[in-house]
Scaffold this active site. Structure first.
Site, PDB file in Angstrom:
ATOM      1  CG  ASP A  15      10.662-123.231 -65.543  1.00 18.73           C
ATOM      2  OD1 ASP A  15      11.383-122.301 -65.931  1.00 18.73           O
ATOM      3  OD2 ASP A  15      10.709-123.693 -64.382  1.00 18.73           O
ATOM      4  CD  GLU A 187      18.617-123.236 -67.260  1.00 19.74           C
ATOM      5  OE1 GLU A 187      18.649-124.002 -66.290  1.00 19.74           O
ATOM      6  OE2 GLU A 187      18.526-121.995 -67.139  1.00 19.74           O
TER       7      GLU A 187
END
Length: 531
Positions: A15, A187
């Site tokens: 991430d 997302e």
């Protein structure tokens, strides 16, 4: 030509959020249930990277005691504006079933290495929050919104809301600006302003092998956003031949030389399936098309291992030492602890100078207080070694060397005390939550002062060894053991971290028996290729 070799951050570094401050570049990555929270790397050339101090070091910033596996810190967002660093992060308390409890916070610092402020609570409507600094000075938070209701799209879109610096809170209405594409699972939003457009970068397709990066744009901040007709602009899906799989979760940076790069996560599977190193971070060079869309400079949508570096003078850093003698006052920053910070009640580098002393606490199944100090597994071929002194009184006291994914999956070479054999050595395994003892009988050690332990990792397997006192020869404890269960790919549940190699002590009787570790060696033999 200088080249970037991917992944730039090997091992569990998912991430990525990349930002620039002047001529310095930083990437923040998720740490989930490992402490301290949020891993930050620094570079001057996008080729060479070094870890620096983590920002979330205090329980007042991040209290994860009791957090679930693969809970904790998800998808931080690091940004820089007018001399101040902003870090947004999520502390995930639950993630199973219909509901997700996802609390989003902001901390700031004038210096990337701190001190970082106490957290400001933002919202709990979803995860993957990101702060956008608009040209007019206003600041906006975007995050995905979670819808728990039956029959609804759980990934319900990307919500935009203003953040007031003066009031230190969210203000005004929250507006859903993007519902996603047919790839679904929308997302990881990041907003950017480039020329006449606002660009919204999102991850879609889930974090597995269908992961992808999509781009949409709008002339106004609140939309409507037009999806790039060439989306997804980055993915590994459909190309099992690629070394870099799971490509997605992108974040952009413009260099001080005017070049564009996207940081994104990848996985390198063993046997075309098992990512024992977890999700890693890579970089791709980008360009802008004549009609204003973002494109990979390679001309396609697939991640490359070798990528042209920017036109910046090379700036390498000193390589990390292979051995830690535990002769400092604080843990080196490659070490993490599980859910709780190190404190003198269970960890000390000064009670016996030159040794790491760990006082035993709860079992490997605990999500509360484990005495574990561990570092990321970052290579498919490596070995780790330690030397401990430990005098257990009963079988509830254990210490040793562990390969650890989470409370359900680990391999543990541990020293304990048997009622008849006395001091002994054996291997404990948990495989998808099923406990096992891998030796028919533990190995008696008789009376020794020092016990050396070693593990050798070779792709999908590991082998454990031991040696006593000053004997230079190693004795094999086991044959080669399968470690593919130490990966994201569980048959029963979704998880997101990576394998660690660590030192730990348990005292299930509650008397906090301690073990002393003299040193720790982590040595890589081949760090770039998978099998």
């Amino acid at each position: 030509m200088n080249m970037i070799t991917n992944p730039i951050l090997r091992g569990f570094h998912p991430d990525p959020s990349i930002c620039r401050a002047g001529e310095d570049y930083y990437i923040a990555t998720s740490t989930f249930e490992w402490f301290p929270g949020v891993r930050i790397h620094h570079s001057r050339d996008l080729v060479h990277w070094r870890p620096i101090a983590s920002p979330l070091t205090r329980v007042t910033q991040l209290n994860m005691e009791g957090n679930i596996n693969s809970g904790g810190v998800w998808a931080p967002c690091l940004s820089y504006d007018n001399g101040l660093f902003y870090l947004i992060y999520t502390d995930v308390k639950s993630r199973v079933g219909a509901f997700k409890d996802t609390h989003n916070y902001l901390v700031t610092a004038a210096d990337i290495e701190g001190p970082w402020s106490e957290p400001i609570y933002l919202n709990s409507s979803g995860f993957d929050p990101c702060l956008f600094h608009d040209e007019d000075g206003r600041k906006w938070l975007v995050n995905m919104i979670w819808d728990h209701r039956k029959g609804r799209n759980r990934f319900a879109g990307i919500v935009l809301q203003e953040y007031s610096v003066r009031e230190q809170q969210m203000v005004g209405p929250a507006v859903n600006i993007f519902k996603g594409t047919e790839l679904g699972l929308t997302e990881a939003p990041h907003l950017y302003k480039h020329k006449d457009y606002y660009y919204l970068i999102t991850a879609e397709g889930g974090t597995g092998y269908e992961h992808a990066v999509t781009v949409s744009r709008s002339r106004t901040l609140q939309g409507p956003y037009e999806v790039d007709p060439a989306s997804p602009i980055l993915t590994s899906y459909g190309r099992p031949d690629l070394d870099l799989q799971k490509a997605g979760h992108g974040s952009l940076v413009e260099t001080h030389t005017g070049e564009w790069y996207m940081a994104h996560l990848v996985g390198r599977p063993i046997n075309q399936k098992y990512c024992i190193l977890g999700r890693e971070t890579a970089l791709q060079q980008c360009t802008w098309s004549e009609d204003g869309w973002l494109r990979l400079a390679s001309g396609d949508r697939y991640p490359k291992v070798q990528v042209p570096a920017p036109k910046i003078t090379a700036h390498p850093f000193e390589p990390a030492a292979e051995i830690d003698h535990f002769d400092q006052f604080e843990l080196q920053n490659d070490w993490n602890t599980l859910r709780i910070p190190p404190d003198p009640t269970w960890l000390s580098l000064t009670e016996r100078p030159g040794y790491l002393r760990l006082h035993g606490m709860e079992s490997m199944s605990s999500t509360h207080r484990q005495s574990m100090v561990a570092r990321r597994l970052q290579a498919f071929e490596c070995e780790a070694e330690t030397c401990l002194e430990f005098a257990p009184d009963h079988p509830q006291q254990m210490a040793g060397l562990i390969l650890y994914y989470d409370t359900k999956d680990y391999l543990y070479l541990r020293v304990t005390c048997h009622e008849e054999k006395g001091l002994c050595l054996g291997i404990i395994q948990s495989r998808y939550g099923i406990y096992d003892e891998l030796l028919l009988e533990d190995i008696p050690l008789e009376s020794v002062n020092k016990i050396r332990l070693k593990v050798v990792v070779n792709h999908d397997r590991a082998c454990f060894y031991y040696a006593l006192d000053d004997d230079p020869s190693w004795c094999r404890v086991s044959g080669w053991l399968d470690i593919t269960h130490l990966s994201d790919e569980s048959p029963e549940y979704i998880r997101f971290t990576g394998t660690y190699i660590g030192l730990c002590v348990q005292d299930l009787g509650g008397t906090r028996k301690h073990a002393d570790f003299d040193y720790f060696v982590y040595r890589e033999t081949n760090n770039q290729t998978s099998s």
